[in-house]
Design a protein around this motif. Structure first.
Motif, PDB file in Angstrom:
ATOM      1  N   LYS A   2      19.486 -67.486  -8.717  1.00 18.99           N
ATOM      2  CA  LYS A   2      20.784 -66.954  -8.322  1.00 18.99           C
ATOM      3  C   LYS A   2      20.649 -65.768  -7.371  1.00 18.99           C
ATOM      4  O   LYS A   2      19.776 -64.912  -7.524  1.00 18.99           O
ATOM      5  CB  LYS A   2      21.575 -66.539  -9.554  1.00 18.99           C
ATOM      6  CG  LYS A   2      23.024 -66.192  -9.280  1.00 18.99           C
ATOM      7  CD  LYS A   2      23.785 -65.938 -10.566  1.00 18.99           C
ATOM      8  CE  LYS A   2      25.250 -65.611 -10.272  1.00 18.99           C
ATOM      9  NZ  LYS A   2      26.017 -65.358 -11.517  1.00 18.99           N
ATOM     10  N   HIS A   4      22.807 -62.494  -5.618  1.00 20.46           N
ATOM     11  CA  HIS A   4      23.930 -61.596  -5.866  1.00 20.46           C
ATOM     12  C   HIS A   4      24.180 -60.818  -4.580  1.00 20.46           C
ATOM     13  O   HIS A   4      23.257 -60.187  -4.044  1.00 20.46           O
ATOM     14  CB  HIS A   4      23.613 -60.644  -7.016  1.00 20.46           C
ATOM     15  CG  HIS A   4      23.263 -61.343  -8.297  1.00 20.46           C
ATOM     16  ND1 HIS A   4      24.166 -61.539  -9.310  1.00 20.46           N
ATOM     17  CD2 HIS A   4      22.085 -61.908  -8.709  1.00 20.46           C
ATOM     18  CE1 HIS A   4      23.579 -62.184 -10.304  1.00 20.46           C
ATOM     19  NE2 HIS A   4      22.310 -62.414  -9.970  1.00 20.46           N
ATOM     20  N   CYS A  16      17.934 -61.140  -4.935  1.00 17.19           N
ATOM     21  CA  CYS A  16      17.430 -62.239  -5.760  1.00 17.19           C
ATOM     22  C   CYS A  16      16.973 -61.700  -7.110  1.00 17.19           C
ATOM     23  O   CYS A  16      16.482 -60.572  -7.203  1.00 17.19           O
ATOM     24  CB  CYS A  16      16.274 -62.915  -5.028  1.00 17.19           C
ATOM     25  SG  CYS A  16      15.460 -64.220  -5.937  1.00 17.19           S
ATOM     26  N   GLU A  17      17.105 -62.512  -8.158  1.00 21.81           N
ATOM     27  CA  GLU A  17      16.712 -62.062  -9.492  1.00 21.81           C
ATOM     28  C   GLU A  17      15.201 -61.924  -9.640  1.00 21.81           C
ATOM     29  O   GLU A  17      14.725 -61.172 -10.479  1.00 21.81           O
ATOM     30  CB  GLU A  17      17.278 -63.023 -10.541  1.00 21.81           C
ATOM     31  CG  GLU A  17      18.795 -62.947 -10.634  1.00 21.81           C
ATOM     32  CD  GLU A  17      19.391 -63.975 -11.570  1.00 21.81           C
ATOM     33  OE1 GLU A  17      18.669 -64.910 -11.975  1.00 21.81           O
ATOM     34  OE2 GLU A  17      20.591 -63.850 -11.900  1.00 21.81           O
ATOM     35  N   ALA A  20      14.034 -58.393  -8.155  1.00 14.63           N
ATOM     36  CA  ALA A  20      15.165 -57.597  -7.651  1.00 14.63           C
ATOM     37  C   ALA A  20      15.010 -57.379  -6.151  1.00 14.63           C
ATOM     38  O   ALA A  20      15.289 -56.310  -5.615  1.00 14.63           O
ATOM     39  CB  ALA A  20      15.285 -56.261  -8.390  1.00 14.63           C
ATOM     40  N   HIS A 102      11.257 -61.290 -13.291  1.00 19.12           N
ATOM     41  CA  HIS A 102      12.687 -61.565 -13.178  1.00 19.12           C
ATOM     42  C   HIS A 102      13.490 -60.412 -13.774  1.00 19.12           C
ATOM     43  O   HIS A 102      13.178 -59.926 -14.863  1.00 19.12           O
ATOM     44  CB  HIS A 102      13.039 -62.870 -13.891  1.00 19.12           C
ATOM     45  CG  HIS A 102      12.708 -64.093 -13.091  1.00 19.12           C
ATOM     46  ND1 HIS A 102      11.417 -64.613 -13.028  1.00 19.12           N
ATOM     47  CD2 HIS A 102      13.472 -64.888 -12.292  1.00 19.12           C
ATOM     48  CE1 HIS A 102      11.409 -65.669 -12.238  1.00 19.12           C
ATOM     49  NE2 HIS A 102      12.627 -65.861 -11.778  1.00 19.12           N
ATOM     50  N   TRP A 103      14.503 -59.974 -13.052  1.00 23.55           N
ATOM     51  CA  TRP A 103      15.374 -58.884 -13.457  1.00 23.55           C
ATOM     52  C   TRP A 103      16.734 -59.450 -13.889  1.00 23.55           C
ATOM     53  O   TRP A 103      17.153 -60.505 -13.415  1.00 23.55           O
ATOM     54  CB  TRP A 103      15.599 -57.918 -12.295  1.00 23.55           C
ATOM     55  CG  TRP A 103      14.383 -57.175 -11.816  1.00 23.55           C
ATOM     56  CD1 TRP A 103      13.195 -57.708 -11.408  1.00 23.55           C
ATOM     57  CD2 TRP A 103      14.243 -55.750 -11.667  1.00 23.55           C
ATOM     58  NE1 TRP A 103      12.322 -56.714 -11.014  1.00 23.55           N
ATOM     59  CE2 TRP A 103      12.944 -55.501 -11.159  1.00 23.55           C
ATOM     60  CE3 TRP A 103      15.094 -54.675 -11.906  1.00 23.55           C
ATOM     61  CZ2 TRP A 103      12.477 -54.215 -10.895  1.00 23.55           C
ATOM     62  CZ3 TRP A 103      14.642 -53.390 -11.632  1.00 23.55           C
ATOM     63  CH2 TRP A 103      13.345 -53.166 -11.136  1.00 23.55           C
ATOM     64  N   SER A 104      17.399 -58.714 -14.753  1.00 26.95           N
ATOM     65  CA  SER A 104      18.801 -59.005 -15.071  1.00 26.95           C
ATOM     66  C   SER A 104      19.667 -58.306 -14.029  1.00 26.95           C
ATOM     67  O   SER A 104      19.479 -57.108 -13.769  1.00 26.95           O
ATOM     68  CB  SER A 104      19.157 -58.495 -16.469  1.00 26.95           C
ATOM     69  OG  SER A 104      18.361 -59.127 -17.455  1.00 26.95           O
ATOM     70  N   ILE A 105      20.603 -59.037 -13.436  1.00 29.80           N
ATOM     71  CA  ILE A 105      21.419 -58.477 -12.352  1.00 29.80           C
ATOM     72  C   ILE A 105      22.889 -58.788 -12.589  1.00 29.80           C
ATOM     73  O   ILE A 105      23.249 -59.893 -13.009  1.00 29.80           O
ATOM     74  CB  ILE A 105      20.991 -59.058 -10.981  1.00 29.80           C
ATOM     75  CG1 ILE A 105      19.518 -58.708 -10.684  1.00 29.80           C
ATOM     76  CG2 ILE A 105      21.887 -58.525  -9.864  1.00 29.80           C
ATOM     77  CD1 ILE A 105      19.013 -59.226  -9.345  1.00 29.80           C
ATOM     78  N   LYS A 106      23.718 -57.795 -12.313  1.00 30.15           N
ATOM     79  CA  LYS A 106      25.159 -57.999 -12.319  1.00 30.15           C
ATOM     80  C   LYS A 106      25.774 -57.131 -11.235  1.00 30.15           C
ATOM     81  O   LYS A 106      25.191 -56.123 -10.811  1.00 30.15           O
ATOM     82  CB  LYS A 106      25.766 -57.674 -13.684  1.00 30.15           C
ATOM     83  CG  LYS A 106      25.518 -56.258 -14.179  1.00 30.15           C
ATOM     84  CD  LYS A 106      26.084 -56.069 -15.583  1.00 30.15           C
ATOM     85  CE  LYS A 106      25.808 -54.658 -16.115  1.00 30.15           C
ATOM     86  NZ  LYS A 106      26.356 -54.480 -17.479  1.00 30.15           N
ATOM     87  N   CYS A 114      20.535 -53.810 -11.194  1.00 23.89           N
ATOM     88  CA  CYS A 114      19.380 -54.607 -11.613  1.00 23.89           C
ATOM     89  C   CYS A 114      18.656 -53.887 -12.746  1.00 23.89           C
ATOM     90  O   CYS A 114      18.482 -52.667 -12.703  1.00 23.89           O
ATOM     91  CB  CYS A 114      18.409 -54.800 -10.452  1.00 23.89           C
ATOM     92  SG  CYS A 114      19.176 -55.305  -8.885  1.00 23.89           S
TER      93      CYS A 114
END
Length: 293
Positions: A2, A4, A16-17, A20, A102-106, A114
């Motif tokens: 995904k 963002h 990008c996840e 980051a 891989h990072w958590s992103i919102k 991130c």
């Protein structure tokens, strides 16, 4: 994988996840024309194949330290700390592991947030946050790290942007000194009198190999001016900047603000590294301003 993205009426940035990593940063001028501030557009590759190599991105974070550590090890309180390697370098723990995880992103209030937690066996345990926000013609990247380990540990962080450049783009910055490069891309002698070949006082971006770390008094300030009048100004509260430019016309130059000098883990007293106790934090900010002269 995904992506963002956020944008305003001047700038668009996508992240990008994996790592980051920024995959695209472009500017729209008053005529509605698109200008890439950082190299290329990795978005198309991600959307078509769902495969992404951080080495192909436009910018990534470096943590829990930057670049390479000689011997891929160091001593801490009399104990030898052996660093792992990874799939992008079989000799060194190059740039740490933040850029390959891989990072958590919102996206919140037009800010890309991130988050990462990493526990490196027998080395360190940390969390990291990277926030990216846009303000008119300015992108601000804030990177922070917290020590989650039980003991004090020497950390360093940085950002690794690939700025677009042409053969006639001009580069300008005024450092205090520079480390020469030696074998295995590690730092050699530090020079306060900088050789002419490594001085960039509004001169053309070189077409020869450059891979050197520079020191600054208080903060990093640099400018890239393109022939069409687009000026990219870089500001950071870091005191060190790595400059990387491969030989030939590659279309980019890396100006990498970082909190530490290279191979600081093998310097007496861990000079320039941040010794963080459990739950202590450190941070770095990079601002990229786009103007037209």
């Amino acid at each position: 994988m995904k992506l963002h993205s956020i944008s305003n009426n001047m700038i668009t940035v996508s992240v990008c996840e994996l790592g980051a990593s920024i995959t695209e940063l472009f500017y729209i001028n008053k005529q509605g024309e698109k200008f890439n501030i950082l190299r290329g557009d990795a978005n198309a590759a991600i959307k078509s194949s769902q495969k992404f190599n951080p080495l192909e991105c436009a910018m990534f974070p470096m943590l829990p330290f930057v670049n390479r550590v000689s011997g891929n090890c160091f001593k801490l309180y009399g104990k030898k700390i052996n660093l792992p390697t990874h799939h992008l370098d079989d000799s060194f723990f190059l740039h740490g592991d933040g850029w390959i995880n891989h990072w958590s992103i919102k996206v919140v209030d037009n800010t890309i947030k991130c988050y990462l937690e990493s526990d490196i066996d027998d080395v360190c345990h940390y969390s990291a946050c990277q926030n990216i926000a846009l303000h008119d013609n300015l992108m601000i990247v804030s990177l922070s790290l917290k020590n989650l380990g039980p003991k004090e540990f020497p950390f360093g962080i940085g950002l690794h942007p690939y700025f677009k450049c042409e053969h006639d783009s001009l580069l300008e910055f005024s450092p205090n000194g520079v480390w020469l490069e030696q074998e295995n891309h590690l730092p050699g002698e530090y020079l306060e009198v900088i050789p002419d070949s490594l001085l960039f006082n509004n001169r053309k971006v070189p077409d020869f190999w450059v891979n050197n770390c520079y020191s600054f008094t208080e903060k990093v300030i640099a400018d890239i001016t393109h022939s069409d009048g687009v000026k990219v100004s870089i500001y950071s509260d870091a005191k060190y900047m790595m400059v990387y430019r491969p030989s030939g016309q590659y279309g980019f130059i890396c100006l990498e603000p970082q909190t530490q000098m290279l191979d600081a883990h093998n310097n007496v007293g861990y000079t320039s590294l941040k010794m963080l106790e459990n739950n202590e934090e450190m941070s770095l900010t990079l601002s990229i301003e786009i103007s037209h002269i």
